[in-house]
Enzyme design. Structure first.
Site, PDB file in Angstrom:
ATOM      1  N   LYS A  76       0.562  -1.094  -0.104  1.00 35.46           N
ATOM      2  CA  LYS A  76       0.211  -0.075  -0.038  1.00 35.46           C
ATOM      3  C   LYS A  76       1.005   1.067   0.052  1.00 35.46           C
ATOM      4  O   LYS A  76       2.062   1.252   0.643  1.00 35.46           O
ATOM      5  CB  LYS A  76      -0.891  -0.034   1.210  1.00 35.46           C
ATOM      6  CG  LYS A  76      -1.963   1.291   1.283  1.00 35.46           C
ATOM      7  CD  LYS A  76      -2.860   1.021   2.377  1.00 35.46           C
ATOM      8  CE  LYS A  76      -3.851   2.158   2.693  1.00 35.46           C
ATOM      9  NZ  LYS A  76      -4.811   1.857   3.828  1.00 35.46           N
ATOM     10  N   SER A 151     -10.061   1.907   2.984  1.00 33.55           N
ATOM     11  CA  SER A 151      -9.040   2.793   2.149  1.00 33.55           C
ATOM     12  C   SER A 151      -8.162   1.956   1.455  1.00 33.55           C
ATOM     13  O   SER A 151      -7.300   2.479   0.573  1.00 33.55           O
ATOM     14  CB  SER A 151      -8.361   3.902   3.016  1.00 33.55           C
ATOM     15  OG  SER A 151      -7.431   3.231   3.810  1.00 33.55           O
ATOM     16  N   SER A 175     -10.090  -0.452   7.171  1.00 34.37           N
ATOM     17  CA  SER A 175      -9.658  -0.251   5.838  1.00 34.37           C
ATOM     18  C   SER A 175      -8.884  -1.598   5.183  1.00 34.37           C
ATOM     19  O   SER A 175      -8.476  -1.577   4.011  1.00 34.37           O
ATOM     20  CB  SER A 175      -8.482   0.999   5.829  1.00 34.37           C
ATOM     21  OG  SER A 175      -9.176   2.026   5.701  1.00 34.37           O
TER      22      SER A 175
END
Ligand code: GLN
Length: 484
Positions: A76, A151, A175
């Protein structure tokens, strides 16, 4: 090769069925060919990945044999990677190239994993749909008209589209688990403090925790073994003995007690999602688990408490982006005040600005007691609900999300509707507990997730239960329609 699990890829590399260079080239080709549709990668590190793959093959030839040696993964874009742009989904860090690696990035590097690139995300990890990224929304591989969840939507979409066999992610209020639910994946948020936050760009420091997104519990356990470490560079890192998370996956479900909170099945939960989650819990009962209805009485206060605490912490954390030290700087500032104002207004998106405003307000003199202190008191009550529940049960199960993935743009104008997406995931972060989402069926042809919550440091238990479930069901092996 992209249909193989991390466990199978590791086996294939060990048996020299394929080399890490072949594997890495295969995934890089797939990213090139398919990611235009999903927008899951912000940066593809082709040259670096091939060099790492070559080094992994050479190390193997020289006798090295660690479980992730030569296995491709992706990070990420919230984790700092030395020499590789780390944007956090924001214009603020569009050109930020960190001078150091996050501890978890370093852990995977030491383990010999190959990093394919950096994954798209909501700006500064604020969001539930991956629509707030400066680099554009991510599309759900199961239905590209829908959101992948946020997210960590880039991480989830990339794994679901089989552009990488596994990915790192972060979870401040859901998330990891929420995009896992929407994309049909296994997503684990470990206990707060179990994984180093050093080099993970801070959103809300008392809630943020790094974790993994994979297809199966076994793969999550393999990735977790490298993710977890004690880190003196993170003051909240826990110095507890390291465990082998793959060691106890075969543990018996029989005799375990599963708590099912009535509050997680109330208004607002899609009835078909409720039915799938119930069927999954029934499956555990068939395997010999005892099912017990429980109550987490302060559940409905989790969202309001979180949306005071998280913005408060974010307003403090994001004050470092001032146009002076690093990150975006506006053109031709008139004076220092203008430099601060315009740099921040031009580089932060609407949701980030909204959070900073709410957080600054909640922390300001006169409002601090009414909002921030009150929210912290509620947080304690939520933690006590879990403590009481875990006196009687081994694990808590319920839905991860109230509905399957929704259409892109559907909640864009209504922040409160978006915040309610986190209703079942946020309490876990407020209490610092581990949470896992695993796929448990399809509703409207889209995946839905079962959430497992455990007491602190019960990652092994959660992964073991998930592994047993995945041994008797095949939801985790389904591939999004139309994907070869
Ligand atoms: N959806 C939540 C938020 O917007 C949680 C995000 C997260 O876990 N990073 O704050």
């Amino acid at each position: 090769m992209h249909h193989l699990s991390i466990a199978e890829l590791a086996k294939g590399l060990r048996a020299k069925t394929f080399s890490s260079v072949e594997l890495t080239e295969h995934f890089l080709q797939r990213i090139k060919r398919l990611d235009g549709e999903f927008n899951s990668f912000v940066t593809v590190t082709e040259q670096e990945a091939l060099a790492q793959a070559k080094a992994a093959d050479a190390a193997r030839a020289a006798g090295k044999d660690t479980p992730l040696l030569g296995v491709p993964i992706a990070h990420k874009d919230i984790f700092c990677t030395q020499g590789v742009r780390t944007s956090c989904g924001s214009r603020m860090l569009e050109n930020f190239v960190p001078p150091y690696d996050a501890t978890i990035v370093d852990n995977y590097q030491q383990a010999g994993a190959v990093v394919l690139g950096k994954l798209n995300m909501d700006e500064f990890a604020m969001g539930s749909s991956n629509e707030t990224s400066y680099f554009g929304a991510v599309k759900n591989p199961w239905d590209t008209r829908c959101v992948p969840g946020g997210s960590s939507g880039g991480s989830a979409a990339a794994v679901a589209a089989r552009l990488t066999p596994g990915a790192t992610a972060s979870d401040t209020g859901g998330s990891i688990r929420q995009p896992a639910s929407h994309c049909g994946l296994t997503g684990l948020k470990p206990t707060y403090g179990r994984v180093s936050r050093y080099g993970m760009i801070a959103f809300a420091s008392s809630l943020d925790q790094a974790g993994v997104l994979t297809h199966s519990a076994l793969d999550a356990a393999i990735m977790l073994n490298t993710l977890v470490s004690f880190d003196p560079l993170d003051s909240t890192s826990v110095d507890a003995p390291l465990e082998d998370y793959t060691a106890d996956l075969g543990r018996d479900v029989a005799g375990m007690t599963i708590g099912v909170p009535q509050e997680y099945f109330g208004d607002g939960l899609n009835v078909e999602v409720a039915a799938k989650v119930q069927e999954a819990i029934d499956e555990f009962a068939k395997m010999g688990a005892n099912i017990k209805e429980i109550s987490l009485p302060h559940s409905e206060l989790a969202v309001p408490a979180y949306y005071v605490i998280a913005p408060a912490e974010c307003s403090a954390n994001l004050s470092r982006f001032d146009g002076v030290r690093y990150g975006y700087r506006c053109d031709n500032p008139k004076d220092l005040e203008d430099l601060y104002k315009r740099s921040r207004c031009e580089a932060f998106g609407d949701e980030v600005i909204r959070r900073i405003l709410v957080g600054t307000y909640a922390l300001s003199a006169g409002y601090f007691d009414a909002y921030y202190k009150k929210a912290q008191q509620v947080r304690r009550l939520i933690k006590q609900d879990f403590d009481q529940a875990f006196a009687d049960v081994d694990v808590i199960m319920g839905p991860t999300c109230p509905s399957p993935a929704f259409k892109l743009g559907a909640k864009g104008t209504d922040p409160v509707a978006m915040y309610l997406e986190d209703i079942y995931t946020i309490a876990t972060n407020l209490a610092g507990l581990p949470g896992l989402s695993i796929p448990c069926g399809l509703v409207e042809n889209k995946p839905v997730g079962l959430q497992l919550i455990g007491p602190a440091f019960a990652e092994q238990r959660l992964l073991g239960l998930a592994h047993q479930f995945q041994n008797t069901t095949d939801f985790h092996t389904l591939t999004a329609p139309g994907l070869e």
